[in-house]
Scaffold this motif. Structure first.
Motif, short mmCIF file in Angstrom:
data_model
loop_
_atom_site.label_atom_id
_atom_site.label_comp_id
_atom_site.label_asym_id
_atom_site.label_seq_id
_atom_site.Cartn_x
_atom_site.Cartn_y
_atom_site.Cartn_z
N GLU A 96 0.81 -1.22 0.00
CA GLU A 96 0.00 0.00 0.00
C GLU A 96 0.84 1.27 0.00
OE1 GLU A 96 -3.59 2.05 2.67
OE2 GLU A 96 -2.92 -0.01 3.05
N LYS A 97 1.90 1.31 0.78
CA LYS A 97 2.74 2.50 0.88
C LYS A 97 3.40 2.83 -0.45
CE LYS A 97 6.46 4.45 3.73
NZ LYS A 97 7.41 4.16 4.85
N ARG A 98 3.92 1.81 -1.12
CA ARG A 98 4.59 2.02 -2.40
C ARG A 98 3.61 2.53 -3.46
NH1 ARG A 98 9.18 -0.63 -4.64
NH2 ARG A 98 9.20 -1.90 -2.74
N HIS A 105 0.69 3.93 -3.05
CA HIS A 105 0.13 5.23 -2.69
C HIS A 105 1.06 6.36 -3.10
CE1 HIS A 105 -2.24 8.18 -0.56
NE2 HIS A 105 -1.21 8.51 0.20
N ARG A 106 2.36 6.17 -2.90
CA ARG A 106 3.33 7.20 -3.31
C ARG A 106 3.26 7.43 -4.81
NH1 ARG A 106 7.38 8.52 -5.91
NH2 ARG A 106 7.61 6.46 -6.82
N LYS A 107 3.19 6.34 -5.58
CA LYS A 107 3.10 6.46 -7.03
C LYS A 107 1.81 7.19 -7.43
CE LYS A 107 5.71 2.24 -8.17
NZ LYS A 107 6.61 2.79 -9.21
N GLU A 108 0.70 6.81 -6.79
CA GLU A 108 -0.59 7.42 -7.12
C GLU A 108 -0.57 8.92 -6.85
OE1 GLU A 108 -5.34 6.71 -6.13
OE2 GLU A 108 -3.78 5.79 -4.87
N ARG A 109 -0.03 9.33 -5.71
CA ARG A 109 0.01 10.75 -5.38
C ARG A 109 0.91 11.52 -6.34
NH1 ARG A 109 0.62 12.39 0.79
NH2 ARG A 109 0.32 14.37 -0.27
N THR A 110 2.03 10.92 -6.73
CA THR A 110 2.93 11.57 -7.69
C THR A 110 2.23 11.80 -9.02
OG1 THR A 110 4.90 10.60 -6.66
CG2 THR A 110 5.11 11.35 -8.94
N ILE A 166 -7.16 -4.81 -4.91
CA ILE A 166 -5.85 -4.30 -4.52
C ILE A 166 -5.30 -3.40 -5.63
CG2 ILE A 166 -3.46 -4.91 -3.95
CD1 ILE A 166 -4.54 -7.58 -2.91
N LYS A 167 -4.88 -2.19 -5.28
CA LYS A 167 -4.28 -1.29 -6.27
C LYS A 167 -2.99 -1.90 -6.78
CE LYS A 167 -6.39 2.94 -4.46
NZ LYS A 167 -6.17 4.28 -3.88
N SER A 168 -2.97 -2.21 -8.08
CA SER A 168 -1.91 -3.07 -8.61
C SER A 168 -1.22 -2.54 -9.86
CB SER A 168 -2.47 -4.46 -8.94
OG SER A 168 -3.07 -5.04 -7.81
N GLY A 169 -1.61 -1.36 -10.35
CA GLY A 169 -0.96 -0.86 -11.54
C GLY A 169 -1.69 0.32 -12.14
N GLN A 178 11.51 14.17 -0.38
CA GLN A 178 11.42 13.53 0.94
C GLN A 178 11.54 12.01 0.92
OE1 GLN A 178 11.52 15.67 3.48
NE2 GLN A 178 11.58 17.18 1.82
N LYS A 179 11.20 11.37 -0.20
CA LYS A 179 11.18 9.92 -0.25
C LYS A 179 12.26 9.40 -1.20
CE LYS A 179 7.48 9.60 2.35
NZ LYS A 179 7.52 8.99 3.69
N PRO A 180 13.06 8.42 -0.77
CA PRO A 180 14.12 7.88 -1.64
C PRO A 180 13.55 7.01 -2.75
CG PRO A 180 14.04 6.64 0.40
CD PRO A 180 13.07 7.77 0.56
#
Length: 289
Positions: free
Chosen positions: A52-54, A56-61, A88-91, A170-172
């Motif tokens: 979910e964290k990974r 979500h970051r992509k979605e927000r970007t 599940i958000k998958s792509g 902020q995120k690597p």
């Protein structure tokens, strides 16, 4: 961001999209659907890792980029919709860019003159310059040859895999060149975490662009060289009458000075810049011994 819900059975019926020898460590691509006019094909990028964290970051970007002026840049191929599979958000869905070759294959193609390849690299440099001068904070993060397409006729460029880009420092992120180049890990301006994932910045994007160009000029990847090997090679390029300003930029990649793009000095390369190939340099070093 619009959401499309699919089942595993829906995905199993999709035809895999050919990557022509390019190996993706992050996702698998499928043909998804055509527009009602049957002229535009859309693809499904199915992620291997769907925590979910990974995602979500992509979605927000993507959402931030879609709302910004960068969404109007034809060179930036932004994902369009998020896809859930079994809830599940998958792509993501993404428009297919046709009649193109991956930049890696384009640069490896010996039938294409080096002059044309250099012009394509200049277009990437100009794109980087354009996005860095805009109002929207944006970092490619992993600016490298596998993340660009080149039109086979016009040599227009397209940046892909932008769900892995960033609109914040902020995120690597994964960055091929920086993670493999141990020299960057001891330079303050390249901030990496314990896993050697890179905190994106203008300096990291310019570093990646400059290394992309240097690898082309050298005819091989150089970001794994030791400091001594790297600076010896730059000294050789200086002997080959490469622009002093360009040499200085490459020297400063591993200092605390802010990076400068080599873009403005590519027109000043010697006509026979094939002399600068790393293989030629190595052969001459053996003769000297």
């Amino acid at each position: 961001m619009k959401e499309i819900a699919l089942k595993e059975s829906d995905v199993s019926r999709l035809k895999e999209y050919p990557l022509h020898g390019i190996i993706s460590t992050e996702s698998k691509m499928y043909y998804y659907k055509k527009d009602p006019d049957w002229q535009t094909q859309h693809l499904l990028k199915k992620l291997y890792l769907t925590d979910e964290k990974r995602v979500h970051r992509k979605e927000r970007t993507i959402e931030e980029l879609q709302r910004s002026e960068l969404s109007t840049y034809p060179e930036l191929v932004l994902p369009e919709e998020i896809v859930t599979i079994q809830g599940i958000k998958s792509g993501f869905t993404i428009k297919e860019i046709t009649n193109c070759t991956n930049l890696h294959l384009f640069l490896e193609n010996k039938k294409i003159p080096n002059k044309e390849k250099l012009e394509v690299l200049k277009k990437i440099g100009n794109l980087l310059k354009k996005v860095q001068s805009g109002d929207q904070e944006f970092y490619f993060g992993d600016l490298q040859e596998y993340n660009f397409l080149v039109n086979n006729d016009t040599h227009d460029i397209f940046a892909v895999d932008l769900d892995s880009s960033a609109t914040t420092r902020q995120k690597p992120l994964e960055s091929k060149y920086i993670s493999c180049d141990k020299k960057t890990h001891v330079v303050q301006k390249y901030k990496v975490n314990k896993a050697k994932r890179t905190y994106p910045s203008k300096n990291t994007d310019i570093y990646c662009y400059n290394i992309l160009v240097l690898n082309f000029l050298a005819g091989r990847e150089l970001h794994r060289l030791s400091f001594d090997e790297y600076y010896d090679y730059l000294s050789y390029l200086d002997d080959c009458a490469y622009p002093k300003e360009l040499i200085d930029i490459y020297v400063n990649l591993y200092t605390d000075k802010n990076n400068e793009s080599v873009l403005d000095y590519l027109d000043d390369l010697p006509n026979d810049y094939g002399r600068g190939y790393y293989g030629v340099y190595q052969a001459l070093q053996k003769i000297k011994r």
